[in-house]
Design a protein around this motif. Structure first.
Motif, PDB file in Angstrom:
ATOM      1  N   THR A  65      -8.491   2.004 -10.476  1.00  0.00           N
ATOM      2  CA  THR A  65      -8.353   2.059  -9.022  1.00  0.00           C
ATOM      3  C   THR A  65      -7.518   3.263  -8.601  1.00  0.00           C
ATOM      4  OG1 THR A  65      -8.542  -0.343  -8.859  1.00  0.00           O
ATOM      5  CG2 THR A  65      -7.556   0.800  -6.992  1.00  0.00           C
ATOM      6  N   GLY A  66      -6.423   3.491  -9.320  1.00  0.00           N
ATOM      7  CA  GLY A  66      -5.583   4.646  -9.001  1.00  0.00           C
ATOM      8  C   GLY A  66      -6.302   5.963  -9.213  1.00  0.00           C
ATOM      9  N   LEU A  67      -7.042   6.081 -10.321  1.00  0.00           N
ATOM     10  CA  LEU A  67      -7.773   7.317 -10.582  1.00  0.00           C
ATOM     11  C   LEU A  67      -8.877   7.535  -9.548  1.00  0.00           C
ATOM     12  CD1 LEU A  67      -8.090   7.242 -14.479  1.00  0.00           C
ATOM     13  CD2 LEU A  67      -6.607   8.688 -13.092  1.00  0.00           C
ATOM     14  N   ALA A  68      -9.546   6.450  -9.143  1.00  0.00           N
ATOM     15  CA  ALA A  68     -10.592   6.577  -8.124  1.00  0.00           C
ATOM     16  C   ALA A  68     -10.009   7.096  -6.816  1.00  0.00           C
ATOM     17  CB  ALA A  68     -11.284   5.235  -7.907  1.00  0.00           C
ATOM     18  N   HIS A  69      -8.845   6.596  -6.431  1.00  0.00           N
ATOM     19  CA  HIS A  69      -8.207   7.085  -5.210  1.00  0.00           C
ATOM     20  C   HIS A  69      -7.765   8.537  -5.365  1.00  0.00           C
ATOM     21  CE1 HIS A  69      -8.161   2.901  -3.887  1.00  0.00           C
ATOM     22  NE2 HIS A  69      -7.852   3.340  -2.692  1.00  0.00           N
TER      23      HIS A  69
ATOM     24  N   GLU B  63      -0.535  -5.776  -4.710  1.00  0.00           N
ATOM     25  CA  GLU B  63      -1.138  -5.506  -6.022  1.00  0.00           C
ATOM     26  C   GLU B  63      -2.172  -4.381  -5.933  1.00  0.00           C
ATOM     27  OE1 GLU B  63      -3.946  -7.681  -9.380  1.00  0.00           O
ATOM     28  OE2 GLU B  63      -3.444  -8.715  -7.517  1.00  0.00           O
ATOM     29  N   ALA B  64      -3.061  -4.465  -4.940  1.00  0.00           N
ATOM     30  CA  ALA B  64      -4.103  -3.439  -4.807  1.00  0.00           C
ATOM     31  C   ALA B  64      -3.554  -2.151  -4.196  1.00  0.00           C
ATOM     32  CB  ALA B  64      -5.250  -3.976  -3.957  1.00  0.00           C
ATOM     33  N   GLY B  65      -2.652  -2.274  -3.216  1.00  0.00           N
ATOM     34  CA  GLY B  65      -2.158  -1.101  -2.516  1.00  0.00           C
ATOM     35  C   GLY B  65      -1.252  -0.217  -3.347  1.00  0.00           C
ATOM     36  N   ALA B  66      -0.543  -0.810  -4.333  1.00  0.00           N
ATOM     37  CA  ALA B  66       0.392  -0.018  -5.138  1.00  0.00           C
ATOM     38  C   ALA B  66      -0.344   1.066  -5.923  1.00  0.00           C
ATOM     39  CB  ALA B  66       1.175  -0.930  -6.073  1.00  0.00           C
ATOM     40  N   SER B  67      -1.365   0.651  -6.678  1.00  0.00           N
ATOM     41  CA  SER B  67      -2.099   1.640  -7.473  1.00  0.00           C
ATOM     42  C   SER B  67      -2.870   2.597  -6.578  1.00  0.00           C
ATOM     43  CB  SER B  67      -3.054   0.934  -8.434  1.00  0.00           C
ATOM     44  OG  SER B  67      -3.963   0.123  -7.725  1.00  0.00           O
ATOM     45  N   ALA B  68      -3.381   2.092  -5.431  1.00  0.00           N
ATOM     46  CA  ALA B  68      -4.119   2.957  -4.516  1.00  0.00           C
ATOM     47  C   ALA B  68      -3.206   4.022  -3.916  1.00  0.00           C
ATOM     48  CB  ALA B  68      -4.763   2.122  -3.415  1.00  0.00           C
TER      49      ALA B  68
ATOM     50  N   VAL C 159      -8.438   0.985   2.298  1.00  0.00           N
ATOM     51  CA  VAL C 159      -9.688   0.382   1.833  1.00  0.00           C
ATOM     52  C   VAL C 159      -9.408  -0.638   0.736  1.00  0.00           C
ATOM     53  CG1 VAL C 159     -11.887   0.862   0.687  1.00  0.00           C
ATOM     54  CG2 VAL C 159     -11.040   2.411   2.457  1.00  0.00           C
ATOM     55  N   ALA C 160      -8.573  -0.257  -0.231  1.00  0.00           N
ATOM     56  CA  ALA C 160      -8.243  -1.189  -1.316  1.00  0.00           C
ATOM     57  C   ALA C 160      -7.515  -2.416  -0.793  1.00  0.00           C
ATOM     58  CB  ALA C 160      -7.392  -0.478  -2.376  1.00  0.00           C
ATOM     59  N   VAL C 161      -6.617  -2.218   0.165  1.00  0.00           N
ATOM     60  CA  VAL C 161      -5.880  -3.349   0.740  1.00  0.00           C
ATOM     61  C   VAL C 161      -6.827  -4.278   1.496  1.00  0.00           C
ATOM     62  CG1 VAL C 161      -4.095  -4.002   2.381  1.00  0.00           C
ATOM     63  CG2 VAL C 161      -3.727  -2.055   0.863  1.00  0.00           C
ATOM     64  N   ALA C 162      -7.750  -3.688   2.270  1.00  0.00           N
ATOM     65  CA  ALA C 162      -8.689  -4.509   3.040  1.00  0.00           C
ATOM     66  C   ALA C 162      -9.582  -5.331   2.130  1.00  0.00           C
ATOM     67  CB  ALA C 162      -9.535  -3.610   3.945  1.00  0.00           C
ATOM     68  N   VAL C 163     -10.034  -4.724   1.034  1.00  0.00           N
ATOM     69  CA  VAL C 163     -10.870  -5.465   0.086  1.00  0.00           C
ATOM     70  C   VAL C 163     -10.063  -6.565  -0.594  1.00  0.00           C
ATOM     71  CG1 VAL C 163     -12.192  -5.269  -2.056  1.00  0.00           C
ATOM     72  CG2 VAL C 163     -12.417  -3.527  -0.278  1.00  0.00           C
TER      73      VAL C 163
ATOM     74  N   VAL D 242     -17.131   3.622  -0.425  1.00  0.00           N
ATOM     75  CA  VAL D 242     -17.874   2.628  -1.207  1.00  0.00           C
ATOM     76  C   VAL D 242     -17.370   2.607  -2.646  1.00  0.00           C
ATOM     77  CG1 VAL D 242     -20.138   2.011  -2.106  1.00  0.00           C
ATOM     78  CG2 VAL D 242     -19.908   2.747   0.258  1.00  0.00           C
ATOM     79  N   LEU D 243     -17.087   3.786  -3.216  1.00  0.00           N
ATOM     80  CA  LEU D 243     -16.551   3.844  -4.580  1.00  0.00           C
ATOM     81  C   LEU D 243     -15.205   3.134  -4.665  1.00  0.00           C
ATOM     82  CD1 LEU D 243     -16.400   4.939  -7.500  1.00  0.00           C
ATOM     83  CD2 LEU D 243     -15.430   7.040  -6.552  1.00  0.00           C
ATOM     84  N   LEU D 244     -14.314   3.366  -3.703  1.00  0.00           N
ATOM     85  CA  LEU D 244     -12.997   2.737  -3.732  1.00  0.00           C
ATOM     86  C   LEU D 244     -13.110   1.224  -3.550  1.00  0.00           C
ATOM     87  CD1 LEU D 244     -10.898   5.296  -1.647  1.00  0.00           C
ATOM     88  CD2 LEU D 244     -11.321   5.222  -4.102  1.00  0.00           C
ATOM     89  N   ALA D 245     -14.010   0.807  -2.661  1.00  0.00           N
ATOM     90  CA  ALA D 245     -14.210  -0.632  -2.489  1.00  0.00           C
ATOM     91  C   ALA D 245     -14.770  -1.252  -3.759  1.00  0.00           C
ATOM     92  CB  ALA D 245     -15.152  -0.882  -1.306  1.00  0.00           C
TER      93      ALA D 245
END
Length: 645
Positions: free
Chosen positions: A26-30, A112-117, A167-171, A75-78
């Motif tokens: 997730t972090g690398l994608a962002h 959890e999702a927002g930290a790596s993003a 996006v990661a937080v919303a998902v 879409v990739l991040l989601a």
């Protein structure tokens, strides 16, 4: 720091190896998403800083490019945020069972999702800063950005850094609101899938019909009007939405056909899986399909700019083909003699004086101009001109009759001078069937010589007018040169050796040519980014979904299904809906762009070769990526997987 935040941070950095890999991914994608968006925005800003672009079109250009690239990235991040979704949902459901409220569970999931993003987004911004000097000096498709700052606007950087982690937080918030019953939710393959609603088929044909209606009843050279443009744009938007909605229906129809075909167990397995989840792939590749839809339509629209005579001449010069130049001499300098001497220069295909006559354009008289010369002169500029006879006047294309000159009527020709004593000659208008045409376009002959009528040079009474023009006017000499043998600098030297006062002018605008070349380079760069990011997201999502159903794969092996059969089934399952969607996206996008070319009268310049290459490359890449997804679909049989099967 609250307990929910600490728990979210611990979950983000801990857990089993698979969960840690998900967070790293997730972090690398962002990081990749932020870097790509910042590069694209910086490139757009560097492009529009050049003096080639129309200021009124800049906001639309920026929004279109960023949106086209941004949608596949989102879409990739989601997709990355939803990796191992079943395991995450179960873990959040366990927190609910332990007594954590829905609101506090959402906070844990968001952290959890927002930290790596957030970490990945910051790394992407730093990576852009580190690679910016290298990118600024690159020569991409002949574009020179070294004179620009090559940096996105500050507000664009802030917007990207805030939007992508969101996006990661919303998902992540969606699983947190699910009830604790998630623990007992059966796998997707165990749930009887409903066929997609047939209403999904409606928007696509409605949009295409609207696009077609925008071109109905349009007369040649008529004003397009705002209503037609509104219908075209509205139909294009509905078509894009219908494209996404129709893929599950087509996938289900293909799956129903596949399971009926006697093609072996691999096809049947793939068909059954597609029947159970026909919308699974369309959600992952939605951004890719929209991006290719926009790129295909944009490539068609670009054909309108590539159809102008100025661009064609500049493109021919750049590619080393035949190019027309205008050589201007002083009045009385002898344009005919200069043309004859230039014709003997190596690399000059043809040279002739551009004699032109015109009417007075008074009320009640036709307003047309005439090219006076020979058929050889005309064919030098229009090689495929058909219907020319040296002893017969003729219409150039059919634009002359549209100017109100009735065939067979008398037309009074003059030199264009306002002198009341200027000489005139009355000639009969060409017959209705005397028309010189070109297969290149409906206006090729008239555009080449900027006239509507062809008059042979030996026509009675014309010589007196030409002598007057030669004395009073600077008659330009048209020179057709083979640029592989004679460039503009060589032509200038040859002309100055004959007449030092002559001036050589190229009939094209270098800035306009650079503008179109820049748009084309930008379009292909956007296509490459959209395709790469979209297929990357598809591959990641497909592999993750394959890993999550390893138990199902093992159960197939336990009943005797070979691993090769399972791999072939996985390839079919991934390739069929993806290739179908890509071809549908390029064809519908091309249809919208083709409608625009119909409105502008440039339908003959539709870039079918580019569209075919785009569709072929996209399909080949999709097939290759589908092959990559088979890597994890047939695991070796282990006791743990047998217990889960």
């Amino acid at each position: 720091m609250s307990g929910e935040v600490r728990l979210g941070l611990r979950l983000a950095g801990g857990g089993r190896p698979r969960e840690r890999m998900r967070m790293i991914g997730t972090g690398l994608a962002h990081a990749v998403g932020v870097w790509v968006l910042l590069v694209v925005i910086a490139a757009v800003r560097a492009e529009i800083a050049l003096p080639d672009y129309d200021g009124d079109a800049l906001p639309l250009l920026v929004v279109t490019v960023v949106a086209t690239v941004g949608v596949p990235i989102i879409v990739l991040l989601a997709t990355m945020a939803r990796l191992s979704a079943v395991l995450r949902d179960r873990r959040l459901a366990c927190l609910r069972v332990l007594g954590l409220s829905p609101g506090r569970t959402r906070v844990v999931a968001s952290v959890e999702a927002g930290a790596s993003a957030a970490i990945g987004s910051v790394l992407g911004a730093l990576l852009f800063g580190a690679t910016r000097p290298l990118l600024r000096g690159l020569d991409v498709a002949g574009r020179d950005w070294s004179s620009a700052s090559f940096a996105p606007w500050w507000w664009a950087v802030v917007l990207v850094l805030l939007t992508l982690p969101s996006v990661a937080v919303a998902v992540a918030l969606a699983p947190g609101a699910r009830p604790a019953s998630t623990l007992s939710t059966p796998p997707a393959t165990a749930i009887a899938a409903r066929p997609p609603s047939r209403w999904r088929l409606l928007p696509l044909p409605v949009g295409l019909v609207a696009v077609s209606l925008s071109t109905v009843g349009l007369e040649s050279d008529a004003d397009v009007g705002d209503l037609r443009l509104v219908v075209l744009v509205g139909g294009g938007i509905v078509t894009a939405l219908g494209l996404i909605m129709v893929i599950p229906v087509f996938t289900r129809l293909v799956a129903d056909l596949v399971v009926r075909v006697k093609g072996g167990p691999a096809l049947r397995i793939a068909g059954r899986r597609l029947q159970s989840q026909p919308a699974g792939v369309s959600r992952v590749v939605a951004g890719l399909l929209i991006g290719l839809f926009v790129v295909s339509g944009g490539r068609m629209v670009l054909g309108a700019w590539e159809s102008t005579p100025q661009y064609l001449a500049a493109d021919s010069a750049a590619r080393g083909g035949q190019v027309a130049y205008d050589v201007y001499v002083d009045p009385g300098s002898g344009a005919t003699d200069l043309a004859e001497r230039l014709a003997s220069v190596q690399g000059v295909v043809a040279a002739y004086p551009q004699w032109q006559l015109m009417t007075a354009c008074d009320i009640g008289t036709p307003c047309v101009s005439a090219f006076v010369g020979t058929c050889a002169d005309l064919e030098a500029s229009v090689p495929d001109a058909a219907g020319c006879r040296d002893g017969q006047a003729a219409w150039l294309d059919r634009v002359g009759t549209e100017a109100g000159a009735r065939p067979g009527s008398s037309i009074r020709w003059t030199t264009g001078s306002e002198d009341p004593d200027r000489p005139v000659v009355d000639l009969a208008a060409p017959a209705a069937d005397a028309v010189i045409t070109s297969s290149e376009s409906d206006y090729a002959a008239s555009d080449a010589v900027q006239a509507q009528v062809f008059i042979p040079r030996g026509t009675a009474g014309v010589a007196t007018l030409l002598d007057t023009i030669a004395t009073d006017t600077a008659v330009p000499v048209a020179v057709e040169a083979d640029t592989s043998l004679l460039d503009q600098a060589g032509l200038v030297r040859a002309v100055r050796a004959i007449d030092p006062s002559a001036d050589v002018v190229n009939p094209w605008d270098d800035d306009s040519y650079d503008f179109v070349a820049g748009l084309r380079a930008l379009l292909w760069a956007v296509a490459a980014v959209v395709l790469a990011i979209g297929l990357l997201g598809f591959a990641i999502a497909t592999i993750d979904r394959t890993v999550s159903r390893r138990a199902e794969m093992v159960s197939l092996q336990l009943v005797g299904t070979g691993r090769r059969v399972i791999r072939v089934a996985q390839w079919w399952e991934a390739a069929v809906p993806l290739v179908l969607g890509l071809l549908l996206a390029t064809s519908t996008g091309s249809a919208v762009g083709l409608a625009y070319l119909s409105l502008t009268g440039d339908i003959g310049f539709a870039p079918w070769r580019s569209i075919t290459i785009l569709a072929a490359v996209s399909s080949a890449a999709a097939v290759a990526v589908a092959g990559v997804t088979v890597a994890a679909c047939a695991p070796r049989i282990r006791a743990e997987l047998i217990r889960r099967a």
